[in-house]
Design a protein around this motif. Sequence first.
Motif, short mmCIF file in Angstrom:
data_model
loop_
_atom_site.label_atom_id
_atom_site.label_comp_id
_atom_site.label_asym_id
_atom_site.label_seq_id
_atom_site.Cartn_x
_atom_site.Cartn_y
_atom_site.Cartn_z
N ILE A 46 45.29 38.03 50.33
CA ILE A 46 45.81 39.23 49.68
C ILE A 46 44.80 40.36 49.81
CG2 ILE A 46 46.74 40.22 47.55
CD1 ILE A 46 48.34 37.82 48.50
N SER A 47 45.25 41.53 50.22
CA SER A 47 44.39 42.71 50.23
C SER A 47 44.67 43.49 48.96
CB SER A 47 44.68 43.59 51.46
OG SER A 47 44.09 44.87 51.31
N ASP A 48 43.88 43.20 47.91
CA ASP A 48 44.03 43.93 46.64
C ASP A 48 43.13 43.33 45.58
OD1 ASP A 48 45.26 46.28 45.65
OD2 ASP A 48 47.18 45.60 46.44
N THR A 49 43.15 43.93 44.43
CA THR A 49 42.39 43.65 43.21
C THR A 49 41.01 44.31 43.29
OG1 THR A 49 41.41 41.51 43.86
CG2 THR A 49 43.62 41.47 42.88
N ILE A 50 40.33 44.30 42.15
CA ILE A 50 39.04 44.97 41.99
C ILE A 50 37.92 43.94 41.96
CG2 ILE A 50 37.67 46.53 40.56
CD1 ILE A 50 40.16 47.83 41.78
N ALA A 51 36.98 44.07 42.87
CA ALA A 51 35.79 43.21 42.92
C ALA A 51 34.82 43.83 43.92
CB ALA A 51 36.17 41.79 43.34
N PHE A 52 33.64 43.24 44.01
CA PHE A 52 32.64 43.71 44.97
C PHE A 52 32.78 43.02 46.32
CE2 PHE A 52 29.74 44.57 41.14
CZ PHE A 52 30.11 45.90 41.11
N LYS A 53 33.34 41.82 46.29
CA LYS A 53 33.38 41.00 47.51
C LYS A 53 34.60 40.09 47.46
CE LYS A 53 30.19 37.66 45.37
NZ LYS A 53 30.21 38.35 44.06
N PRO A 54 34.97 39.51 48.59
CA PRO A 54 36.11 38.59 48.60
C PRO A 54 35.88 37.39 47.68
CG PRO A 54 35.51 39.23 50.82
CD PRO A 54 34.41 39.71 49.93
N TYR A 55 36.97 36.87 47.15
CA TYR A 55 36.88 35.71 46.26
C TYR A 55 38.15 34.88 46.38
CZ TYR A 55 39.88 38.42 43.08
OH TYR A 55 40.92 39.14 42.55
N SER A 56 38.11 33.69 45.80
CA SER A 56 39.24 32.78 45.86
C SER A 56 39.75 32.49 44.45
CB SER A 56 38.81 31.47 46.53
OG SER A 56 39.86 30.53 46.53
N LYS A 57 41.09 32.53 44.29
CA LYS A 57 41.70 32.23 43.00
C LYS A 57 43.18 31.92 43.23
CE LYS A 57 41.89 33.85 38.23
NZ LYS A 57 41.52 34.92 37.26
N TYR A 58 43.74 31.05 42.41
CA TYR A 58 45.15 30.66 42.49
C TYR A 58 45.52 30.08 43.86
CZ TYR A 58 45.31 34.13 38.67
OH TYR A 58 45.06 34.87 37.53
N GLY A 59 44.54 29.57 44.59
CA GLY A 59 44.82 29.04 45.92
C GLY A 59 44.91 30.10 47.00
N PHE A 60 44.55 31.35 46.67
CA PHE A 60 44.58 32.47 47.62
C PHE A 60 43.20 33.10 47.75
CE2 PHE A 60 49.00 31.92 46.87
CZ PHE A 60 49.67 32.50 47.93
N ILE A 61 43.01 33.77 48.87
CA ILE A 61 41.80 34.56 49.08
C ILE A 61 42.15 36.02 48.82
CG2 ILE A 61 40.17 35.41 50.83
CD1 ILE A 61 40.49 32.56 52.10
N PHE A 62 41.32 36.69 48.06
CA PHE A 62 41.52 38.10 47.75
C PHE A 62 40.41 38.93 48.38
CE2 PHE A 62 43.79 35.79 44.54
CZ PHE A 62 44.93 36.55 44.29
N ILE A 63 40.81 39.87 49.22
CA ILE A 63 39.86 40.85 49.75
C ILE A 63 40.08 42.12 48.94
CG2 ILE A 63 39.11 42.16 51.77
CD1 ILE A 63 40.21 39.92 53.52
N PRO A 64 39.14 42.49 48.08
CA PRO A 64 39.38 43.58 47.13
C PRO A 64 39.68 44.91 47.81
CG PRO A 64 37.06 42.95 47.16
CD PRO A 64 37.79 41.92 47.94
N GLN A 65 40.44 45.74 47.11
CA GLN A 65 40.77 47.09 47.57
C GLN A 65 40.48 48.03 46.41
OE1 GLN A 65 43.67 49.61 46.94
NE2 GLN A 65 41.99 50.66 47.98
N GLN A 66 39.44 48.87 46.58
CA GLN A 66 38.93 49.63 45.44
C GLN A 66 39.25 51.12 45.46
OE1 GLN A 66 37.00 47.94 47.68
NE2 GLN A 66 35.75 46.41 46.65
N PHE A 67 39.41 51.73 46.64
CA PHE A 67 39.45 53.19 46.70
C PHE A 67 40.70 53.72 47.41
CE2 PHE A 67 34.78 52.22 46.92
CZ PHE A 67 34.50 52.58 45.62
N GLY A 68 41.22 54.82 46.88
CA GLY A 68 42.31 55.52 47.53
C GLY A 68 41.87 56.77 48.23
N SER A 69 40.57 57.02 48.20
CA SER A 69 40.01 58.18 48.89
C SER A 69 38.63 57.79 49.42
CB SER A 69 39.90 59.39 47.96
OG SER A 69 39.10 59.09 46.83
N LEU A 70 38.13 58.57 50.37
CA LEU A 70 36.87 58.25 51.02
C LEU A 70 35.69 58.64 50.15
CD1 LEU A 70 37.93 59.65 54.48
CD2 LEU A 70 37.71 57.23 53.90
N ARG A 71 34.72 57.75 50.09
CA ARG A 71 33.48 58.05 49.38
C ARG A 71 32.40 57.13 49.92
NH1 ARG A 71 35.81 56.88 43.61
NH2 ARG A 71 37.62 57.74 44.72
#
Length: 243
Positions: A149-174
Amino acid sequence: MKRFYLIRLDDACPTMDVVKWDKIEKMLDKYHIKPMVGIVPANNDYALKIDKYDDNFWEKVKSWEDKNWTIALHGFDHSYISKDGGINPLWERSEFAGVSIEKQKDKIKKGIRILTDKNIVPKYFFAPSHTFDLNTLEALESESMIRIISDTIAFKPYSKYGFIFIPQQFGSLRDVKLGGYWTYCLHPNTMFENEFLQLEHFLSKNYASFISFEEVPIDGLKDRDLFEKMLNYIYFFLRKIRK
């Protein structure tokens, strides 16, 4: 931890703004950046009906795949049928969160079928407006091979509920000074000229920090640590207050 940037492009569909998508594609190619593209298989959102239906859309998606761009399933029809924010409540609207498991399974099944009929087999998913729930994950597990899944807030990828989450933090460039994996979510259909100029400037300065989603290490991941969980709670608490 080193700093890595990723770009996610939302809302690709046969009626997208072809001029703007072509413009961003040329810019990303110029800097050798390989984004993730979210495909809406059966768009029914009036806001995404910008150009006439492009008969060559699916050939374009295959050309992105041939360039090693990452293709993701971005919901099914992009229609908001719930006011539930789910487990990532960035907004109080959703195609998935709060919707019955049977309906969610049907959406995932139909979306996957459309893509596979075009010889596209996505490994990634993200929901319209970032909103999904545990039933969405169950539907993905039941009706697809998608486990990232590409989503949720974190600093780095993590695993939960049997899925891998690659965090998505920003809607604009910074420019982020902290180490981590930072995903910028862009919507080419609604970008203005000044935003394209800002993107060009940002890429020219930071292209060396960008990686593709295929380069994100996903082996042996664990759940978010306590610090990240606290930041996630604080983020959504403050967002709810601002609303």
